[in-house]
Design a protein around this motif. Structure first.
Motif, mmCIF file in Angstrom:
data_model
loop_
_atom_site.group_PDB
_atom_site.id
_atom_site.type_symbol
_atom_site.label_atom_id
_atom_site.label_comp_id
_atom_site.label_asym_id
_atom_site.label_seq_id
_atom_site.Cartn_x
_atom_site.Cartn_y
_atom_site.Cartn_z
ATOM 1 N N THR A 8 0.676 -1.510 -0.038
ATOM 2 C CA THR A 8 0.264 0.057 0.140
ATOM 3 C C THR A 8 0.830 1.680 -0.201
ATOM 4 O O THR A 8 0.274 2.453 -0.917
ATOM 5 N N LYS A 18 2.494 1.451 -3.134
ATOM 6 C CA LYS A 18 1.262 2.225 -4.220
ATOM 7 C C LYS A 18 1.028 3.699 -3.795
ATOM 8 O O LYS A 18 0.954 4.607 -5.129
ATOM 9 N N ILE A 19 1.092 4.496 -2.449
ATOM 10 C CA ILE A 19 0.495 5.544 -2.326
ATOM 11 C C ILE A 19 1.883 6.897 -2.997
ATOM 12 O O ILE A 19 1.465 7.756 -3.399
ATOM 13 N N ARG A 30 3.857 5.749 -5.845
ATOM 14 C CA ARG A 30 4.050 6.118 -6.733
ATOM 15 C C ARG A 30 3.151 6.849 -7.752
ATOM 16 O O ARG A 30 3.275 7.446 -8.255
ATOM 17 N N GLU A 31 1.647 6.814 -6.827
ATOM 18 C CA GLU A 31 0.977 7.675 -6.816
ATOM 19 C C GLU A 31 1.013 9.023 -7.090
ATOM 20 O O GLU A 31 0.581 9.857 -7.814
ATOM 21 N N ARG A 32 1.728 9.502 -6.273
ATOM 22 C CA ARG A 32 2.771 10.603 -5.887
ATOM 23 C C ARG A 32 3.829 10.776 -6.929
ATOM 24 O O ARG A 32 4.094 11.699 -6.682
#
Lengths: 100, 292, 381
Positions: free
Chosen positions: C294, C297-298, C300-302
């Motif tokens: 998780t 993924k966070i 990467r979103e950033r």
């Protein structure tokens, strides 16, 4: 402990009659002997004694007491069981087995 | 390091017959003989009587498994030519339990010592007896830890001298036979290494029975315990055992305590019960319940 | 009832592990109840009688470990399950298992430690114990699942490793994984690949039970097969006989280690997520890898170049994998529920200019993704 009287059957009291005792052969694996003398001390027929020779490890293996007649090996195999070293065993001579 | 002496080969003519091998060799790892045990040690007799018992019962040697722990008698597994396992200190019984439960057709015997079985392995032995696990346990009781040089064990009599009780032992010993009888053993006997015929008969008897079977064998330790406790040589100790071991079959195990190594003591078969064993109970319960 | 319950199930990690063992052909379990692993023993005790297996509850974990070694030498695949305190007791005879080269599987469902710790909550602090806990030089295999499906799959893998390399294999589960319930798909029996120990082909008179083949692993006879083997925890020669010499000890201990060390690349199992272009690599295993996923993924979103490396086999440690990444990434983040264990292995494999950030927890709960994100920030500096 030891409260009950022990019952003994004296060997001398058994009427042997004409019966011939079995004759045993003793086999010795001389280099296995560690000279504990258990076979000598506990032979029921007292046919063994400590020898004066050394085996390779420096122990005195047993030898036969050379007394003819009474003190003969009967091939009971007690020495074989009691020897901690698997160094001695007995056999009953074949023709004597038949006679039994 | 070992000294070699010249052999007087004339001696061989004077005496008996010379042999190269022993009839027991078929069940002995004879390439490992001579064994490590001291002159006069009683461990050898346990091996010889065990072999004789297996022979006389005509048990398939492929189906005999020996498990031992650590200690002088722990080396027994290494001298017997069966499937043999020399495990960690005190752990022979649970190892044997795994072996037996996983392969019930094996005749599994544990041969180990008083320290191994009753100190570090004490918990295992009482639980194996409680389960009436189908194993034979032969305990060589020499009153001491021989392999480490003669320290006191849970079988060492009070007041005895050992290397760690230089002023005398303050602890009381277990009554091994009573402990296991009360824990649930199906067969409990005590012999000494000088009572070889009776010991062999007892091993035979035990091998034909099921459940948890225990034979205590008093063995001389002339090098360790005997030397420090005025027990003399192995011959002296053996003679003592012969004279003072009083056969008392069926004796109440509470009365067979070995308090003083220099007084009379009871030997014989104390417990011989037919009771459902672990494997029998397992068979009974699972054949009833698990038929889905 | 069939052994392999093919189909889709909703199982806890513990139940899935029990089914994995059954599918692997395990038919002997000796254990002692301990939280949070007890459900494995409970399920096995119900299932084994239906399929011809033996469950025995021993007096302690020492006895359990010995019993499964005995069963393995009887030719039956065996296992036990425990948690940290029990694992401590088992280590004595895991050493015996290593020396006797006995295939067997130990599941250690880790909880908060040391000592009795937090029995009902998660921990990951037995990593080093699994590697070094028994005395002496040795190598073992440890495998760590992060979901019930893997508890099933990796039990089979653990048995295969143990049979192939003749070594006790530890399954390092943790309380979170053991008690979470998820979908578990159990394949058809014929689709399950099993590895069974090599059996000797020579005659009993000529058999040398500890003479290794070219792969360094000797074939293994079982008790009762007529080989009259001698097996000891002492240093032994090819015959299995004790030999107290450096000449015998040296090659034996080296082989016991090398049969694992030389196969580290074959044994290693890892999972990589977005690691190709990563500047920061998060390293996690077991339940923590789920929080770490998780967090990655966070990140990467950033738009941060962060990847996840999940260690599946923790021992033998995949040095080669970490060393390869050390050439590519700026920093590592090690997230684990202990106060520094895998961290030291990563530091050992990292280059001096890699930042190795540590996100430790001492047990009792899982990391939040935010905590791991803090570590990512530190490693990216």
């Amino acid at each position: 402990m030891g409260k009950k009287p022990m019952k003994f059957i004296g060997r001398g009291l058994v009427d042997k009659g004409d019966k011939k005792s079995a004759v045993g052969k003793i086999y010795l694996i001389i280099e296995r002997c560690k000279g504990c003398n258990l076979c000598i001390e506990f032979c029921p027929k007292d046919v063994l004694k400590e020898s004066s020779v050394f085996n390779k490890k420096g122990y005195h293996p047993p030898e036969l007491i050379e007394v003819p007649g009474e003190k003969m090996c009967v091939g009971c195999g007690y020495c074989s069981l009691i020897c901690p070293e698997f160094a001695i065993y007995t056999e009953i001579e074949e023709d004597e087995k038949e006679a039994e | 390091m070992s000294m070699e002496f010249d052999v007087d080969y004339e001696y061989q003519d004077r005496c008996m017959y010379m042999a190269e091998s022993h009839p027991s060799d078929e069940m002995l790892r004879d390439d490992r003989i001579p064994h490590i045990w001291c002159t006069g040690c009683g461990c050898g007799e346990i091996i010889s009587t065990y072999i004789e018992a297996v022979k006389e019962l005509d048990i398939n040697p492929d189906k005999v498994a020996i498990v031992s722990g650590i200690g002088c008698i722990g080396r027994a597994a290494g001298y017997l030519k069966f499937d043999s396992f020399h495990t960690t200190h005190g752990r022979a019984i649970p190892f044997a339990t795994g072996l037996k439960v996983a392969r019930p057709e094996l005749d599994v015997s544990v041969i180990s010592g008083d320290g191994d079985l009753f100190a570090i392995g004490g918990n295992h032995i009482i639980h194996a007896a409680r389960r009436n696990m189908d194993i034979l346990v032969i305990c060589s009781n020499n009153y001491t830890y021989g392999m480490t040089g003669g320290q006191f064990s849970p079988a060492t009599p009070i007041d005895s001298f050992t290397t760690t009780t230089p002023y005398g032992n303050c602890e009381r010993p277990f009554n091994l036979c009573d402990l296991l009888a009360s824990a649930g053993a199906a067969y409990v006997a005590r012999w000494t290494s000088i009572h070889v015929r009776r010991l062999q008969k007892s091993i035979k008897e035990a091998l034909t029975k099921k459940g948890f079977r225990f034979i205590e064998v008093l063995t001389p330790c002339p090098t360790g315990f005997g030397r420090r406790n005025k027990m003399g040589t192995a011959i002296d100790t053996s003679k003592f055992y012969q004279d003072h071991g009083k056969i008392d079959h069926g004796a109440d195990t509470r009365d067979v305590r070995l308090e003083d190594p220099l007084s009379d003591f009871s030997i014989g078969t104390f417990v011989d019960l037919d009771k459902e064993t672990y494997l029998e109970a397992k068979e009974r319960i699972f054949s009833r319940e698990v038929k889905k | 009832m069939t052994a392999v319950i093919t189909g889709t199930h909703f199982l806890t990690g513990n139940d899935a592990a029990a089914e994995g063992a059954i599918s692997a052909g395990c038919r002997f379990f000796a254990g002692y109840p301990i939280t949070p692993s007890t459900e494995i023993a409970e399920r096995v005790s119900r299932r084994f009688p239906q399929i011809g297996g033996s469950y025995i509850q021993m007096e302690d974990e020492i006895a359990s470990m010995c019993a499964i070694l005995g069963a393995s030498w009887a030719g039956v695949k065996s296992m036990t399950a425990t948690s940290g305190p029990g694992y401590s007791l088992m280590l004595e005879n895991i050493g015996l298992g290593v020396m006797m080269e006995t295939p067997t599987v130990v599941v250690n469902v880790q909880r908060g430690s040391p000592s009795t710790g937090i029995p009902t909550s998660v921990g990951q602090s037995d990593v080093m114990q699994a590697r070094w806990g028994s005395h002496g030089d040795y190598e073992v295999i440890a495998i760590s699942p992060n979901c019930p499906q893997e508890c099933y799959d990796f039990l089979i893998k653990a048995f295969n490793f143990s049979e192939q390399y003749r070594v006790p294999v530890t399954v390092l589960m943790d309380e979170c994984v053991s008690h979470m319930s998820e979908k578990v798909v159990i394949p058809k029996e014929e689709e399950i690949k099993l590895f069974n120990r090599k059996k000797p082909k020579d005659k009993p008179e000529k058999h040398l039970p500890f003479k290794p083949d070219k792969d360094m692993i000797p074939p293994m006879a079982a008790a009762g097969e007529g080989y009259k083997i001698h097996v000891t925890g002492l240093t032994h020669d090819y015959k299995g006989y004790p030999v107290m010499s450096a000449e015998c000890h040296e090659p034996l201990v080296r082989r016991l280690c090398d049969k694992i060390r030389n196969n580290v690349k074959k044994i290693t199992l890892i999972e990589e997520y977005k690691t190709d272009d990563a500047d920061v690599l998060v390293i996690a295993f077991g339940a923590v890898s789920r929080s770490a996923m998780t967090a990655v993924k966070i990140a990467r979103e950033r738009g941060e170049k962060v990847g996840l490396l999940r260690l599946i086999t923790i021992w033998p440690f995949p040095d080669h994998v970490i060393q390869a990444y050390a050439q590519k990434v700026k920093g590592f983040v090690v997230a684990e529920i202990n106060y520094g264990q895998v961290l030291y292995e990563v530091q050992r494999c990292a280059r001096t200019d890699n930042v190795v950030a540590h996100v430790p927890l001492t047990g009792g709960r899982l990391h939040s993704p935010e905590e791991i994100l803090d570590g990512i920030k530190e490693a990216g500096k």
